[in-house]
Design a protein around this motif. Structure first.
Motif, PDB file in Angstrom:
ATOM      1  N   ILE A 231      -8.383  20.084 -23.033  1.00 29.60           N
ATOM      2  CA  ILE A 231      -7.869  18.885 -23.694  1.00 29.60           C
ATOM      3  C   ILE A 231      -8.092  17.667 -22.805  1.00 29.60           C
ATOM      4  N   THR A 232      -7.767  17.821 -21.510  1.00 29.35           N
ATOM      5  CA  THR A 232      -7.975  16.733 -20.549  1.00 29.35           C
ATOM      6  C   THR A 232      -9.425  16.268 -20.560  1.00 29.35           C
ATOM      7  N   CYS A 233     -10.351  17.224 -20.571  1.00 23.21           N
ATOM      8  CA  CYS A 233     -11.774  16.880 -20.506  1.00 23.21           C
ATOM      9  C   CYS A 233     -12.249  16.170 -21.773  1.00 23.21           C
ATOM     10  N   TRP A 234     -11.807  16.631 -22.930  1.00 26.99           N
ATOM     11  CA  TRP A 234     -12.241  15.977 -24.163  1.00 26.99           C
ATOM     12  C   TRP A 234     -11.627  14.581 -24.304  1.00 26.99           C
ATOM     13  N   ILE A 254     -13.361  14.940 -32.944  1.00 18.05           N
ATOM     14  CA  ILE A 254     -13.364  16.202 -33.683  1.00 18.05           C
ATOM     15  C   ILE A 254     -13.230  17.354 -32.693  1.00 18.05           C
ATOM     16  N   CYS A 255     -13.990  17.288 -31.605  1.00 16.47           N
ATOM     17  CA  CYS A 255     -13.929  18.334 -30.581  1.00 16.47           C
ATOM     18  C   CYS A 255     -12.559  18.364 -29.907  1.00 16.47           C
ATOM     19  N   LEU A 256     -11.971  17.197 -29.695  1.00 13.83           N
ATOM     20  CA  LEU A 256     -10.634  17.132 -29.107  1.00 13.83           C
ATOM     21  C   LEU A 256      -9.619  17.801 -30.023  1.00 13.83           C
ATOM     22  N   PHE A 257      -9.704  17.533 -31.315  1.00 13.19           N
ATOM     23  CA  PHE A 257      -8.781  18.148 -32.275  1.00 13.19           C
ATOM     24  C   PHE A 257      -8.931  19.669 -32.248  1.00 13.19           C
ATOM     25  N   GLN A 258     -10.160  20.148 -32.248  1.00 13.01           N
ATOM     26  CA  GLN A 258     -10.404  21.586 -32.223  1.00 13.01           C
ATOM     27  C   GLN A 258      -9.880  22.204 -30.930  1.00 13.01           C
ATOM     28  N   ALA A 259     -10.079  21.505 -29.803  1.00 14.41           N
ATOM     29  CA  ALA A 259      -9.584  22.008 -28.519  1.00 14.41           C
ATOM     30  C   ALA A 259      -8.061  22.102 -28.522  1.00 14.41           C
ATOM     31  N   ALA A 260      -7.393  21.119 -29.137  1.00 14.86           N
ATOM     32  CA  ALA A 260      -5.931  21.134 -29.204  1.00 14.86           C
ATOM     33  C   ALA A 260      -5.432  22.342 -29.993  1.00 14.86           C
ATOM     34  N   LEU A 261      -6.086  22.638 -31.119  1.00 15.99           N
ATOM     35  CA  LEU A 261      -5.658  23.776 -31.926  1.00 15.99           C
ATOM     36  C   LEU A 261      -6.012  25.114 -31.268  1.00 15.99           C
ATOM     37  N   LEU A 262      -7.144  25.174 -30.589  1.00 19.15           N
ATOM     38  CA  LEU A 262      -7.495  26.400 -29.881  1.00 19.15           C
ATOM     39  C   LEU A 262      -6.501  26.679 -28.757  1.00 19.15           C
ATOM     40  N   ALA A 279       7.347  24.659 -24.016  1.00 17.33           N
ATOM     41  CA  ALA A 279       7.343  23.727 -25.149  1.00 17.33           C
ATOM     42  C   ALA A 279       6.614  22.432 -24.834  1.00 17.33           C
ATOM     43  N   SER A 280       6.631  22.003 -23.572  1.00 13.77           N
ATOM     44  CA  SER A 280       5.966  20.747 -23.214  1.00 13.77           C
ATOM     45  C   SER A 280       4.455  20.847 -23.429  1.00 13.77           C
ATOM     46  N   TYR A 281       3.889  22.051 -23.264  1.00 11.89           N
ATOM     47  CA  TYR A 281       2.456  22.231 -23.494  1.00 11.89           C
ATOM     48  C   TYR A 281       2.135  22.153 -24.988  1.00 11.89           C
ATOM     49  N   THR A 282       3.020  22.715 -25.802  1.00  7.11           N
ATOM     50  CA  THR A 282       2.837  22.603 -27.252  1.00  7.11           C
ATOM     51  C   THR A 282       2.873  21.140 -27.673  1.00  7.11           C
ATOM     52  N   GLN A 283       3.814  20.386 -27.096  1.00  3.74           N
ATOM     53  CA  GLN A 283       3.929  18.960 -27.419  1.00  3.74           C
ATOM     54  C   GLN A 283       2.656  18.207 -27.032  1.00  3.74           C
ATOM     55  N   ARG A 284       2.082  18.593 -25.904  1.00  2.00           N
ATOM     56  CA  ARG A 284       0.859  17.911 -25.488  1.00  2.00           C
ATOM     57  C   ARG A 284      -0.308  18.246 -26.427  1.00  2.00           C
ATOM     58  N   CYS A 285      -0.368  19.495 -26.869  1.00  6.48           N
ATOM     59  CA  CYS A 285      -1.397  19.866 -27.850  1.00  6.48           C
ATOM     60  C   CYS A 285      -1.228  19.055 -29.127  1.00  6.48           C
ATOM     61  N   ALA A 289      -3.851  16.384 -30.794  1.00  6.04           N
ATOM     62  CA  ALA A 289      -4.320  16.552 -32.164  1.00  6.04           C
ATOM     63  C   ALA A 289      -4.014  15.311 -32.996  1.00  6.04           C
ATOM     64  N   ARG A 290      -2.839  14.739 -32.789  1.00  8.42           N
ATOM     65  CA  ARG A 290      -2.473  13.525 -33.530  1.00  8.42           C
ATOM     66  C   ARG A 290      -3.373  12.353 -33.134  1.00  8.42           C
ATOM     67  N   GLU A 291      -3.667  12.257 -31.843  1.00 11.08           N
ATOM     68  CA  GLU A 291      -4.556  11.203 -31.342  1.00 11.08           C
ATOM     69  C   GLU A 291      -5.935  11.310 -31.994  1.00 11.08           C
ATOM     70  N   ALA A 292      -6.444  12.528 -32.091  1.00  7.06           N
ATOM     71  CA  ALA A 292      -7.769  12.728 -32.683  1.00  7.06           C
ATOM     72  C   ALA A 292      -7.749  12.484 -34.188  1.00  7.06           C
ATOM     73  N   ALA A 293      -6.695  12.972 -34.861  1.00  7.01           N
ATOM     74  CA  ALA A 293      -6.618  12.861 -36.315  1.00  7.01           C
ATOM     75  C   ALA A 293      -6.429  11.423 -36.783  1.00  7.01           C
ATOM     76  N   ALA A 294      -5.977  10.554 -35.884  1.00  9.80           N
ATOM     77  CA  ALA A 294      -5.782   9.152 -36.247  1.00  9.80           C
ATOM     78  C   ALA A 294      -7.117   8.451 -36.531  1.00  9.80           C
TER      79      ALA A 294
END
Length: 329
Positions: A231-234, A254-262, A279-285, A289-294
């Motif tokens: 996620i950091t890299c994308w 698109i790749c960032l969103f996919q990385a977040a879900l993976l 839970a903090s890692y889930t929040q970061r994912c 994903a929200r950042e990419a989907a925007a």
């Protein structure tokens, strides 16, 4: 002599595979090589195997360092490389005997900055037929020449983010180095950092590189905090592409969103108790994903499957992880 190729092989606890790798390199039809074995603090007998190969072939040199990860090993190799061209081969992989010959020919004839070939996945059973695979890897001579922009938009951002199976003209690497401290995605950032220096790229379609699918590798292991590196890299790649090819940023999102879900999928495979602690890692994912989907263009570019999973994850992440866990069970 001119047109020497520096082959950089990071080595870490690779005793079981190293000789197969080196056997394929020393038998290249392109003989003007220096083979740099960067022992990254191995704790098995990898260094002894390296020394044995150094005695057998004067083109091989062993360089030892404290453990710092594959990026630090590759960076040291780049500092030591004396060739006009540079390539990276992982110690558990092997290459077709004509790979370097084909790639250097394309760089010279096409006046390209780098040449990349196809790869095939190999498994433990394939090692028993290593000589056949070395020859079988060599195939059609079909190739394609891309502009740097075409390479970025149509190749790199279509999932081809590996640094192995590529021969680089060392001049375009210059001071660019791998970002250390990362375990997933360091190849991507290295290639993105090179984009501003590229003019032409040659693609060799035959599958010359044999990639060992290690079931114990990071991509197949249980979730660990370092898995967040992708996620950091994308996220970093999105920012870098904004400066070079802003029209392709949506593809990186698109790749960032996919990385977040993976990554969320990795978290989902943990027990409920473990997921609560992380839970903090889930929040970061979810934030990634929200950042990419925007980006509306990025959202439209997602497959229907990713959109469906993404809607649930964005609105009910805990339910998504629970259902994913049950499905995988």
């Amino acid at each position: 002599m001119t047109d020497k190729i520096s082959v950089i092989v990071p080595v870490y606890n690779a005793a079981a595979y190293l000789s197969d790798c080196l056997e394929s390199i020393v038998h290249q039809t392109c003989a003007n090589l220096e083979i740099l074995l960067i022992d990254d603090g191995s704790r098995d007998n990898s260094a002894d195997i390296c020394r044995e190969w150094c005695r057998k072939d004067t083109r091989i040199r062993l360089i030892q360092k404290e453990n710092g990860g594959v990026s630090s090993a590759r960076n040291l190799g780049l500092e030591e490389a004396a060739g006009e061209f540079v390539t990276f081969v992982d110690a558990d992989d092997w290459i077709g005997e004509e790979m370097l010959d084909k790639l250097v020919t394309r760089i010279k004839e096409d006046k390209s900055d780098l040449a990349v070939c196809g790869f095939r996945e190999v498994h433990d059973g394939d090692r028993k037929q290593l000589s056949r695979y070395r020859k079988a890897a060599s195939g059609s001579g079909d190739y394609q020449v891309l502009t740097a922009k075409e390479y970025a938009g149509n190749y790199l951002l279509s999932g081809n983010t590996r640094c192995w199976s590529i021969l680089f003209d060392k001049r375009i690497i210059g001071s660019v180095r791998f970002q250390e401290g990362l375990t997933i995605g360091e190849d991507l950032l290295f290639l993105v950092d090179l984009l501003a220096c590229l003019n032409r790229v040659s693609l060799v379609k035959s599958r010359e590189y044999c990639y060992y699918r290690n079931e114990d590798g990071a991509m197949f292991s249980r979730f660990r905090p370092s898995y967040m590196d992708q996620i950091t890299c994308w996220q970093s790649a999105c920012g870098k592409l904004q400066q070079i090819y802003p029209e392709y940023v949506y593809k990186s999102r698109i790749c960032l969103f996919q990385a977040a879900l993976l990554t969320a999928g990795k978290l989902a495979m943990l027990s409920g108790q473990e997921r609560k602690k992380l839970a903090s890692y889930t929040q970061r994912c979810q934030q990634a994903a929200r950042e990419a989907a925007a980006d509306r263009k990025a959202w439209k570019g997602l497959s229907a499957g990713y959109k469906g999973k993404g809607i649930l994850f964005l609105h009910a992440p805990s339910l998504y992880l629970f259902l994913y866990h049950r499905w995988k069970e």
